[in-house]
Design an enzyme around this catalytic site. Structure first.
Site, PDB file in Angstrom:
ATOM      1  N   THR A  81       0.863  -1.180   0.000  1.00 60.60           N
ATOM      2  CA  THR A  81       0.000   0.000   0.000  1.00 60.60           C
ATOM      3  C   THR A  81       0.896   1.224   0.000  1.00 60.60           C
ATOM      4  O   THR A  81       1.554   1.522   1.008  1.00 60.60           O
ATOM      5  CB  THR A  81      -0.926   0.013   1.225  1.00 60.60           C
ATOM      6  OG1 THR A  81      -1.748  -1.161   1.218  1.00 60.60           O
ATOM      7  CG2 THR A  81      -1.824   1.252   1.214  1.00 60.60           C
ATOM      8  N   LYS A 156      -7.029   0.794  -3.870  1.00 57.26           N
ATOM      9  CA  LYS A 156      -6.655   0.474  -2.486  1.00 57.26           C
ATOM     10  C   LYS A 156      -6.764   1.705  -1.592  1.00 57.26           C
ATOM     11  O   LYS A 156      -7.188   1.610  -0.432  1.00 57.26           O
ATOM     12  CB  LYS A 156      -5.223  -0.085  -2.441  1.00 57.26           C
ATOM     13  CG  LYS A 156      -4.734  -0.433  -1.020  1.00 57.26           C
ATOM     14  CD  LYS A 156      -5.604  -1.486  -0.353  1.00 57.26           C
ATOM     15  CE  LYS A 156      -5.250  -1.720   1.113  1.00 57.26           C
ATOM     16  NZ  LYS A 156      -3.954  -2.361   1.328  1.00 57.26           N
ATOM     17  N   LYS A 226      -0.355   5.256   8.658  1.00 58.22           N
ATOM     18  CA  LYS A 226       0.400   5.423   7.409  1.00 58.22           C
ATOM     19  C   LYS A 226      -0.521   5.518   6.206  1.00 58.22           C
ATOM     20  O   LYS A 226      -0.360   6.385   5.341  1.00 58.22           O
ATOM     21  CB  LYS A 226       1.378   4.248   7.260  1.00 58.22           C
ATOM     22  CG  LYS A 226       2.313   4.321   6.063  1.00 58.22           C
ATOM     23  CD  LYS A 226       1.807   3.530   4.855  1.00 58.22           C
ATOM     24  CE  LYS A 226       1.827   2.047   5.089  1.00 58.22           C
ATOM     25  NZ  LYS A 226       1.417   1.297   3.848  1.00 58.22           N
TER      26      LYS A 226
END
Length: 293
Positions: A81, A156, A226
């Site tokens: 990711t 995503k 994050k």
């Protein structure tokens, strides 16, 4: 990984060679061997899958450690990711060397990874996707090509926006239930599972919050922090404001600042109402001084 009778995972690389060798010798990866460098990995495989913790690591491993040694018909697949710009940078560098590249981030968490039930969102050329589709289907129950390079990463990030917002909504919902005097947590979980307000994140968070088992989690808060940072950066890049996401980002970041980065991603629950320390402190074995507020 095994699918349709074929073993796909033949060579693995981890930063800790002993860990890789232990995994191979455990019987979980029949026929696989561990190597000590990314160069060895690339030389041994036609398809190389990367799953790395952040943008900097993806750029370093793919562009500096793997790509210089990759030869056609090798395909590099980044399942991390990361920012969309990172995926595009990797794709452009691979294209310049005649190497196929896919961004193919995953969703589902450790449990679905173990069960081969991940969702995998791919971006890249159709020919590259066709070459690796059967391998990805050994890991995921829902594998889709979303479009050209960067499209998998875009999907995503949309998913992570929803995860972050649903996570905070779940924490607030559980806090409200407690304050309104709901005593039977199991019945609440059962009824909400069948209600319109349910989400996969709520289903996942409810037993964690009810038990107070926030430590030693496979889904630590730091990953959510994050990812929400990346989502907010993406929103700024395209000139839009995401106020609900910004609130979720802030609350997750506050929990990380309090020292809970390695705790479960549902841990912001304990910070929503500072008086919760009186209830959760004894349950978690944390003194007033250790709370830090």
């Amino acid at each position: 990984m095994q699918a349709t009778g074929f073993v796909f995972l033949q060579v693995i690389y981890t930063r800790n060679l002993d860990q890789g060798q232990l995994l191979c010798s455990s019987g979980q990866l029949p026929g696989a061997k561990a190597v000590s460098t990314v160069q060895e990995l690339v030389h041994a495989c036609d398809v190389v899958l990367f799953c790395l913790p952040n943008d900097a690591m993806s750029l370093q491993v793919i562009l500096e450690e793997a790509l210089p040694y990759a030869q056609h018909p090798c395909t590099l697949v980044d399942m991390s990711t990361v920012k969309q710009s990172t995926s595009l940078r990797c794709a452009q560098a691979c294209q310049a060397r005649g190497i196929d590249f896919l961004d193919a981030p995953i969703s589902g968490g450790p449990r679905k990874a173990r069960d081969g039930m991940l969702t995998i969102m791919c971006g890249g050329k159709q020919e590259a996707y066709d070459k690796v589709e059967s391998i990805l289907e050994a890991m995921g129950s829902h594998v889709r090509l979303m479009g050209n390079h960067g499209a998998g990463t875009a999907a995503k990030l949309v998913n992570q926006l929803l995860v972050g917002v649903h996570s905070m909504a779940a924490c607030e919902a559980m806090l409200l239930a407690e304050k309104l005097g709901v005593q039977d947590q199991q019945t609440l979980q059962d009824i909400l599972t069948w209600s319109f307000g349910c989400s996969k994140v709520l289903e996942r968070h409810m037993p964690v919050i009810s038990s107070g088992m926030f430590e030693d989690s496979e889904m630590p808060l730091r990953n959510m922090v994050k990812d929400l940072d990346i989502v907010q950066a993406a929103a700024r890049d395209v000139g839009i404001s995401l106020p609900v996401t910004a609130a979720a980002q802030r609350l997750h970041a506050d929990a990380a600042t309090e020292g809970y980065s390695d705790w479960d991603m549902a841990v912001p629950y304990v910070l929503l109402d500072r008086s919760e320390k009186d209830m959760l402190g004894p349950r978690l074995g944390i003194s007033d001084e250790q709370w830090g507020f």
